[in-house]
Design a protein around this motif. Structure first.
Motif, PDB file in Angstrom:
ATOM      1  N   ALA A 293      -2.221  48.013  -8.460  1.00  0.00           N
ATOM      2  CA  ALA A 293      -1.150  48.238  -6.662  1.00  0.00           C
ATOM      3  C   ALA A 293      -2.644  47.474  -5.690  1.00  0.00           C
ATOM      4  CB  ALA A 293      -1.962  49.933  -6.752  1.00  0.00           C
ATOM      5  N   LEU A 294      -2.018  47.040  -3.998  1.00  0.00           N
ATOM      6  CA  LEU A 294      -3.372  46.177  -3.340  1.00  0.00           C
ATOM      7  C   LEU A 294      -2.971  47.211  -2.073  1.00  0.00           C
ATOM      8  CD1 LEU A 294      -1.928  42.621  -2.899  1.00  0.00           C
ATOM      9  CD2 LEU A 294      -3.832  43.518  -4.443  1.00  0.00           C
ATOM     10  N   PRO A 295      -3.913  48.277  -2.054  1.00  0.00           N
ATOM     11  CA  PRO A 295      -3.525  49.779  -0.787  1.00  0.00           C
ATOM     12  C   PRO A 295      -3.905  48.795   0.409  1.00  0.00           C
ATOM     13  CG  PRO A 295      -5.623  49.576  -2.430  1.00  0.00           C
ATOM     14  CD  PRO A 295      -4.792  48.958  -2.657  1.00  0.00           C
ATOM     15  N   ARG A 296      -3.328  50.051   1.536  1.00  0.00           N
ATOM     16  CA  ARG A 296      -4.199  49.674   2.766  1.00  0.00           C
ATOM     17  C   ARG A 296      -5.095  50.119   3.030  1.00  0.00           C
ATOM     18  NH1 ARG A 296      -3.186  51.876   7.419  1.00  0.00           N
ATOM     19  NH2 ARG A 296      -2.966  50.140   9.398  1.00  0.00           N
TER      20      ARG A 296
ATOM     21  N   LEU B 218       0.900  47.568  -1.326  1.00  0.00           N
ATOM     22  CA  LEU B 218       2.180  46.756  -1.426  1.00  0.00           C
ATOM     23  C   LEU B 218       1.633  46.605  -3.602  1.00  0.00           C
ATOM     24  CD1 LEU B 218       1.261  43.366   0.252  1.00  0.00           C
ATOM     25  CD2 LEU B 218       3.093  45.240   0.469  1.00  0.00           C
ATOM     26  N   GLN B 219       2.857  46.510  -4.301  1.00  0.00           N
ATOM     27  CA  GLN B 219       3.137  46.521  -5.645  1.00  0.00           C
ATOM     28  C   GLN B 219       2.706  44.897  -6.102  1.00  0.00           C
ATOM     29  OE1 GLN B 219       4.905  49.366  -7.098  1.00  0.00           O
ATOM     30  NE2 GLN B 219       4.373  48.310  -9.664  1.00  0.00           N
ATOM     31  N   ILE B 220       1.998  44.737  -6.691  1.00  0.00           N
ATOM     32  CA  ILE B 220       2.207  43.093  -6.963  1.00  0.00           C
ATOM     33  C   ILE B 220       2.406  43.152  -8.489  1.00  0.00           C
ATOM     34  CG2 ILE B 220       0.783  40.878  -7.460  1.00  0.00           C
ATOM     35  CD1 ILE B 220       1.202  41.763  -4.548  1.00  0.00           C
TER      36      ILE B 220
ATOM     37  N   VAL C  11      -5.971  48.773  -8.294  1.00  0.00           N
ATOM     38  CA  VAL C  11      -5.791  49.143  -9.933  1.00  0.00           C
ATOM     39  C   VAL C  11      -4.409  48.615 -10.250  1.00  0.00           C
ATOM     40  CG1 VAL C  11      -7.695  50.724  -9.022  1.00  0.00           C
ATOM     41  CG2 VAL C  11      -5.365  51.804  -9.057  1.00  0.00           C
ATOM     42  N   ILE C  12      -4.580  48.793 -11.814  1.00  0.00           N
ATOM     43  CA  ILE C  12      -3.361  49.017 -12.798  1.00  0.00           C
ATOM     44  C   ILE C  12      -2.639  49.804 -12.699  1.00  0.00           C
ATOM     45  CG2 ILE C  12      -2.236  48.193 -14.801  1.00  0.00           C
ATOM     46  CD1 ILE C  12      -4.301  45.530 -13.493  1.00  0.00           C
TER      47      ILE C  12
END
Length: 326
Positions: A97-100, A284-286, A77-78
């Motif tokens: 957001a790129l969650p694990r 992670l955050q991109i 999500v943003i």
């Protein structure tokens, strides 16, 4: 008011004109040939999937395979805020957001002007983005097994388009990978490493190319640049390269790591993707995604604020004027 045209009046065309023109060149934005830019300027809390990049007129989409999570459980999500990098053009919008998570969701966007192959841009296509790990998850066991040594794949190019499937290993065109750093006793250090492969067909720890010279900690804000270069000598000679924390606005220099040449080439590139993965050492955050035909296009240097630039020009004028009077 500062009149820049005074820099090129006939009586100052030499040293003063050169100085002013140099400052103008430093301050002027480059003639961008970007294929895609996304600063994730979308509503905080919403899924990245279904958001539309207005400039490119392209939506972020779910591939049909592997099976995507239900919308209610999709946590890609943003999030509010930006990731910066020294010297890089100022960030806009929000971030992603790129969650694990197990079976983390893909989010894919079609590239305007696709397909990209050996007939375009001398065969090269570049992408860059900023990245930060926001937390660390220590494994109780298994950090040294093959799956964890090959790491998580989090971003890259792809042959497919739209909602088409992403389960074919050879359709990937470069995968940026992330894994835990281990010390000589296979103990997790709390840092992570980055690497790259052409695609994940027949992948083993030995065929995954990692930058072993440096590792990174939770909270570090990085700039990553990848290149897929189509070559025509054989069907396995395409090159995939990764630069970690290059200097914005500077020449590319030597890549941090280059993927092994052996695997089969990918004929065309049509899209770019991100993916959360349970093999990642943490969430992670991109931010600041750029895709372009050259390294320079995806690593734009920060442009000085107008007031700062004006002061620099005035300083140069004053200094050169003083030197002419001596």
């Amino acid at each position: 008011m500062l009149h820049i045209n005074r820099c090129v009046t006939p009586w100052r065309r030499s040293s003063l004109g050169a100085a002013c023109l140099a400052l103008l060149t430093m301050a002027a934005p480059s003639s961008a040939a970007l294929i895609l830019y996304d600063g994730f300027d979308y509503t905080v809390g919403e899924r990245i999937v279904t958001q539309t990049n207005v400039a490119a007129s392209q939506p972020w989409l779910d591939p049909t395979s592997p099976t995507p999570p239900a919308a209610a459980s999709d946590t890609s999500v943003i999030v509010a805020g930006n990731l910066g990098f020294p010297g890089l053009q100022a960030a806009t919008g929000n971030s992603l957001a790129l969650p694990r998570l197990p079976n983390g969701n893909y989010a894919r966007i079609n590239l305007p002007g696709a397909p990209y192959n050996a007939t375009k841009n001398d065969g090269s296509l570049f992408a860059s983005f900023t990245l930060k790990m926001t937390n660390w998850v220590t494994l109780v066991s298994g950090a040294e097994n093959d799956a964890n040594r090959m790491g998580a794949f989090i971003a890259g190019f792809h042959l497919g388009t739209g909602t088409g499937g992403m389960s074919t290993a050879t359709a990937f065109a470069g995968q940026i990978r992330i894994r835990r750093e281990l010390d000589g006793s296979n103990v997790q250090t709390g840092n992570y490493q980055l690497g790259i492969v052409k695609h994940n067909a027949g992948l083993t720890p030995a065929t995954t190319a990692w930058d072993l010279s440096q590792s990174y900690a939770v909270g570090d804000e990085l700039l990553l640049v990848m290149e897929y270069q189509h070559l025509t000598g054989t069907t396995t000679d395409d090159q995939v390269r990764l630069w970690i924390n290059p200097t914005p606005g500077a020449p590319a220099g030597t890549p941090s790591v280059t993927a092994q040449i052996g695997p089969a080439d990918v004929a065309n590139i049509n899209s770019f993707w991100f993916r959360g993965d349970q093999l990642s050492p943490g969430d992670l955050q991109i931010d600041e995604l750029r895709v372009g035909p050259t390294f320079a296009d995806v690593t734009p240097a920060l442009v000085p604020e107008p007031a700062t630039f004006a002061l620099a020009v005035l300083g140069a004028v004053a200094a050169l004027g003083a030197s002419r009077r001596r």
